[in-house]
Design a protein around this motif. Structure first.
Motif, short mmCIF file in Angstrom:
data_model
loop_
_atom_site.label_atom_id
_atom_site.label_comp_id
_atom_site.label_asym_id
_atom_site.label_seq_id
_atom_site.Cartn_x
_atom_site.Cartn_y
_atom_site.Cartn_z
N LEU A 162 0.81 -1.22 0.00
CA LEU A 162 0.00 0.00 0.00
C LEU A 162 0.84 1.27 0.00
O LEU A 162 0.35 2.34 0.33
N VAL B 180 -0.58 4.36 -1.76
CA VAL B 180 -1.93 4.81 -1.41
C VAL B 180 -1.82 6.11 -0.63
O VAL B 180 -1.19 6.15 0.43
N ARG C 20 -6.36 6.80 3.20
CA ARG C 20 -7.07 5.58 3.59
C ARG C 20 -8.23 5.96 4.50
O ARG C 20 -8.03 6.46 5.60
N LEU D 123 -5.35 -6.82 1.91
CA LEU D 123 -4.42 -5.70 2.03
C LEU D 123 -3.02 -6.03 1.51
O LEU D 123 -2.37 -5.17 0.93
N TRP E 233 -2.48 -3.52 -7.01
CA TRP E 233 -3.15 -2.34 -7.55
C TRP E 233 -2.40 -1.77 -8.76
O TRP E 233 -2.81 -0.76 -9.32
N LEU F 74 -8.30 5.13 -0.88
CA LEU F 74 -8.65 3.74 -0.61
C LEU F 74 -9.77 3.76 0.43
O LEU F 74 -9.56 4.16 1.58
#
Length: 327
Positions: free
Chosen positions: A61, A64, A67, A168, A173, A185
């Protein structure tokens, strides 16, 4: 109240002894300070130290930006509906990459609401590929893995937690339009403050941008929302604000509004004033919201004339301002 002995994100339980080493310590449940603690047996039975998969989650992640947890204390308040419409609205900007993770393991409704219930998640050497609703909007849900729409997920906590961890750390992605960057996200959670909530907070420890709490106006819903707010504060999850859903009924013909769920204790506004939280907005009922969800379409696109659509739009503007102001 968070369950004793299973603190979110490794936090020390409120009823721990004064010299508690912490549940992530290698001496948890075994140190001198643990003697007589009501959580001693539970701490001693857990694997010592931090979760070894946390670095894998962080790596997966790493691109990202924001979140967001979408929470509700009680079921049936429109949390998944709000998540889907927020995702559609954010993705209406072609330069914004949006990912949605559905961790409502026993009641995965987002594949239907977002119009992709017949799709499947595929696995490759890089991990699972999310299902793409639009070029810049993707979804991960156990709903894509079930043999039929009627198949029940009958799992205990550890198995549900393991699936959330896989969502996760194993979802790739990188197939997104921007090579793996996700601007937002969104994590759609089940009602309450149980296994799934503890898991997501621990796995995203210290990296959650904030939570949006969805409620309806009546006291029976607000009572559970107070528990959700208490959970967030004990778990160290920032609360971006509260959304009051189904705040009234809007007639599609005359646009007249009437109360369905009466706010006997003042509704979400009084709750926010009491607890010092922002009220992001109130969304009236519109029958076309339900029809849009059944059809898997964006209510804001198909019914832009509705007061409910305007309420959604105003809330989303506020959310973007709050989130991007943290950068």
């Amino acid at each position: 109240m968070v369950e004793a002995g299973v603190p979110p994100g490794g936090a020390v339980p409120e009823n721990a002894n004064e010299h508690c080493p912490g549940p992530e310590s290698e001496s948890a449940g075994r140190a001198d300070g643990c003697a007589g603690c009501p959580n001693q047996e539970i701490c001693a039975s857990q694997v010592a130290g931090p979760d070894p998969d946390l670095p894998l989650v962080a790596e997966r992640l790493r691109n990202v930006r924001h979140r967001l947890l979408i929470l509700s204390g009680k079921g049936g308040v429109g949390k998944s509906t709000f998540t889907s419409q927020l995702a559609f609205a954010l993705a209406s900007d072609e330069d914004t990459e949006v990912g949605v993770v559905d961790i409502d393991i026993c009641g995965p409704s987002l594949p239907l609401i977002m119009g992709c219930a017949d799709e499947e998640m595929h696995r490759s050497s890089n991990g699972w590929s999310p299902v793409y609703v639009r070029d810049n909007l993707s979804l991960v849900s156990i709903g894509f893995m079930l043999p039929s729409d009627e198949a029940a997920v009958i799992w205990r906590g550890p198995k549900k937690n393991g699936m959330i961890k896989q969502f996760l750390k194993d979802v790739d992605w990188a197939g997104s339009a921007d090579g793996g960057r996700i601007d937002y996200l969104l994590v759609d959670t089940p009602p309450g403050t149980s296994d799934e909530h503890l898991s997501i907070v621990q796995l995203l420890k210290g990296t959650i941008t904030g939570a949006v709490i969805v409620t309806t106006p009546q006291e029976v819903a607000l009572q559970d929302v107070r528990k959700e707010i208490d959970f967030c504060r004990k778990a160290g999850v920032p609360i971006l604000g509260v959304v009051e859903n189904m705040s009234g009924f809007v007639c599609p013909s005359c646009h007249g509004e009437s109360r369905i769920f009466y706010p006997t204790s003042g509704g979400a506004r009084a709750l926010c004033d009491e607890l010092g939280l922002p009220l992001l907005g109130s969304i009236p009922l519109d029958p076309r919201i339900g029809r849009a969800c059944d059809a898997g379409s964006s209510f804001l696109d198909t019914c832009a004339d509705s007061p409910a659509a305007q309420a959604y739009a105003d809330i989303i503007v506020q959310l973007r301002r709050l989130v991007e102001g943290q950068e």
